[in-house]
Design an enzyme around this catalytic site. Structure first.
Site, short mmCIF file in Angstrom:
data_model
loop_
_atom_site.label_atom_id
_atom_site.label_comp_id
_atom_site.label_asym_id
_atom_site.label_seq_id
_atom_site.Cartn_x
_atom_site.Cartn_y
_atom_site.Cartn_z
N LEU A 1 -5.40 -59.63 -44.95
CA LEU A 1 -5.63 -60.16 -46.04
C LEU A 1 -6.61 -61.55 -46.09
O LEU A 1 -7.42 -61.45 -46.77
CB LEU A 1 -4.32 -60.29 -47.02
CG LEU A 1 -4.58 -60.83 -48.48
CD1 LEU A 1 -5.71 -59.67 -49.38
CD2 LEU A 1 -3.41 -60.77 -48.95
N TYR B 1 -6.30 -50.40 -47.93
CA TYR B 1 -5.99 -49.02 -47.55
C TYR B 1 -4.60 -48.49 -47.93
O TYR B 1 -4.58 -47.55 -48.57
CB TYR B 1 -6.37 -48.71 -46.23
CG TYR B 1 -6.30 -47.09 -45.69
CD1 TYR B 1 -7.27 -46.33 -45.96
CD2 TYR B 1 -5.13 -46.87 -45.22
CE1 TYR B 1 -7.25 -44.94 -45.56
CE2 TYR B 1 -4.99 -45.30 -44.78
CZ TYR B 1 -5.91 -44.57 -45.01
OH TYR B 1 -5.73 -43.29 -44.74
#
Length: 462
Positions: A311, A367
């Site tokens: 992230l 995802y």
């Protein structure tokens, strides 16, 4: 990509060495083929307690064409219908057709701890005799909100079946099917689970509602006369889904991005389908789909991409591209097709989630979020889509599947992905395709809102 470890463990030196070192010993799975369309060997129909639908289940099992032995008395080992000593027949060391290919245990009446003891009594003498790549299917009932003893006993079946799946080995699988209404509504599910088509589905809990179902004219070609649209169809899992649905009789419309046109058109020509080169994220994608095929019976949302980063290192464009393809396009296309009535009553929507969305995966926040979103959409939309449009909504959640994408994964990570499941190996694209075909089956109208993992009972996830 070839699994060299699996091949090695199939040799005599490989079996000896892996036993001595305590390494995984995966068994080669027997999948569906024209030469092996159904199991060889008997199916034992056992009971725990006094199920109300035992005769109905026997009738359903009888229609499968399998050699079903009903009424086994676990105290004597005798089939009360035929007098056959089943236990003596199946306890030999050979892998003959006499060994049971599967066991179906009707535990729908189990409502207390005494009933759970009967589950143990039924399976304890015969579980180890099931042939390699065989099945154990336990039928349960919905968990009661009013009877905490029944709730405890039926919930206990989940822990029991998941644990049995992790210890039974030799490519055998274990599944719990909760039946809400008549057992006949579970026929397509039982046919799927009691066949080579479900080779990589294990440790799952599948709920079957009381909704009416439609038996096909031909169980070998249940999708004959029905039209299916598959996104992301040019290669990999999407191509496998196309091949299986075509085998089952469906007319195909195959969609993929324009850059995959050559592969898409070649596949469509081979399967006598229609190629639709189209970016599913385009604003007018749904309209163009309806222009190409105004009436659909099955919509398979398979298109998906990955753009992995942790992230902290993930720019907004990598987040957005994955969300647009994997989740937003599924939501907008589904909404538009349902609103326009483009999906026929009795039809189905099958979306592709992922075990990454259920368990999480480092470096895949985008995802995993998109695939968890698919699971959320499925569970929320399913009851309304069925009530308002007569369409079921389900999702497959693949685990480690042998594709070009996983072949590019570094060796040690790839090997971990392959071995970290009860079957000790990666799945094949056809495993996802077979599960998709079961969801699309016209007799699967009672299967709705399910997210079924096709992962060999991965050690990760719920």
């Amino acid at each position: 990509m070839a699994d060299r470890y699996l091949n090695f463990t199939g040799t005599a030196p490989g079996r000896f060495l892996t036993r001595r070192l305590g390494l995984p010993q995966p068994a080669e799975l027997r999948r569906w083929s024209a030469e092996y369309p159904s199991f060889e060997g008997v199916v034992l129909h056992l009971t725990a307690g006094e199920p109300k639908h035992s005769a109905e289940l026997a009738e359903v099992l009888g229609r499968t064409g399998l050699d079903v032995r009903t009424g086994l008395d676990v105290r004597t080992g005798l089939d009360v219908r035929t007098g056959l000593d089943v236990r003596a027949e199946v306890e030999g060391p050979s892998e003959s057709a006499a060994r049971p290919a599967a066991i179906v245990l009707d535990a729908t009446a189990v409502a207390d701890v005494t009933g759970l003891a009967q589950v143990h009594a039924a399976l304890h003498p015969v579980a180890r005799t099931v042939a390699a790549s065989g099945r154990i299917v336990v039928l349960g009932s919905p968990v009661s909100r009013d009877d905490h003893h029944q709730a405890a006993a039926q919930q206990a079946l989940e822990g029991f079946t998941r644990s049995l799946g992790k210890e039974i080995g030799r490519g055998r699988t274990v599944t719990l099917v909760r039946v809400e209404g008549p057992v006949a509504a579970a026929e397509s599910t039982l046919r799927f689970l009691l066949s080579p088509r479900s080779a990589y589905v294990s440790g799952q809990v599948i709920e079957v509602t009381a909704a009416e179902t439609t038996a096909p004219a031909d169980w070998a070609r249940p999708l004959a006369g029905r039209t299916a649209l598959i996104t992301g169809a040019a290669r990999g899992i999407g191509a496998a889904v196309a091949e299986v649905l075509a085998r089952d009789g469906a007319r195909l419309v195959l969609l993929d991005v324009p850059s995959a046109r050559q592969d898409l058109e070649a596949l469509a020509a081979r399967l006598d389908g229609t190629a639709l080169p189209l970016d599913i994220t385009a604003a007018d994608a749904a309209e163009r789909i309806m222009d190409a095929v105004p009436s659909l019976d099955t919509l398979v949302h398979n298109a998906g991409i990955t753009r992995d980063r942790t992230l902290a290192k993930m720019p907004a464009d990598r987040w957005a591209s994955v969300m647009d393809v994997n989740l937003a396009s599924v939501l907008t296309t589904t909404d538009a097709l349902l609103k326009a009535g483009a999906l026929n009553r009795g039809g189905s929507i099958v979306a592709t989630a992922s075990i990454a969305g259920l368990a999480g995966n480092a470096g895949q926040t985008n995802y995993a979020a998109s695939k968890a979103g698919i699971a959320g959409m499925t569970r929320s939309l399913a009851p309304r889509a069925l009530a308002d449009h007569g369409v079921t909504v389900n999702a497959v959640a693949p685990g480690f599947i042998e594709t070009k994408m996983t072949a590019a994964v570094p060796l040690f990570i790839r090997e971990a992905g392959r071995r970290m499941n009860s079957l000790g190996q990666g799945g094949q694209p056809v495993d996802v395709a077979e599960t998709t075909a079961w969801f699309a089956h016209p007799a699967s109208g009672s299967v709705n809102g399910q997210v079924v993992r096709v992962c060999g009972q991965s050690l990760l996830g719920a």
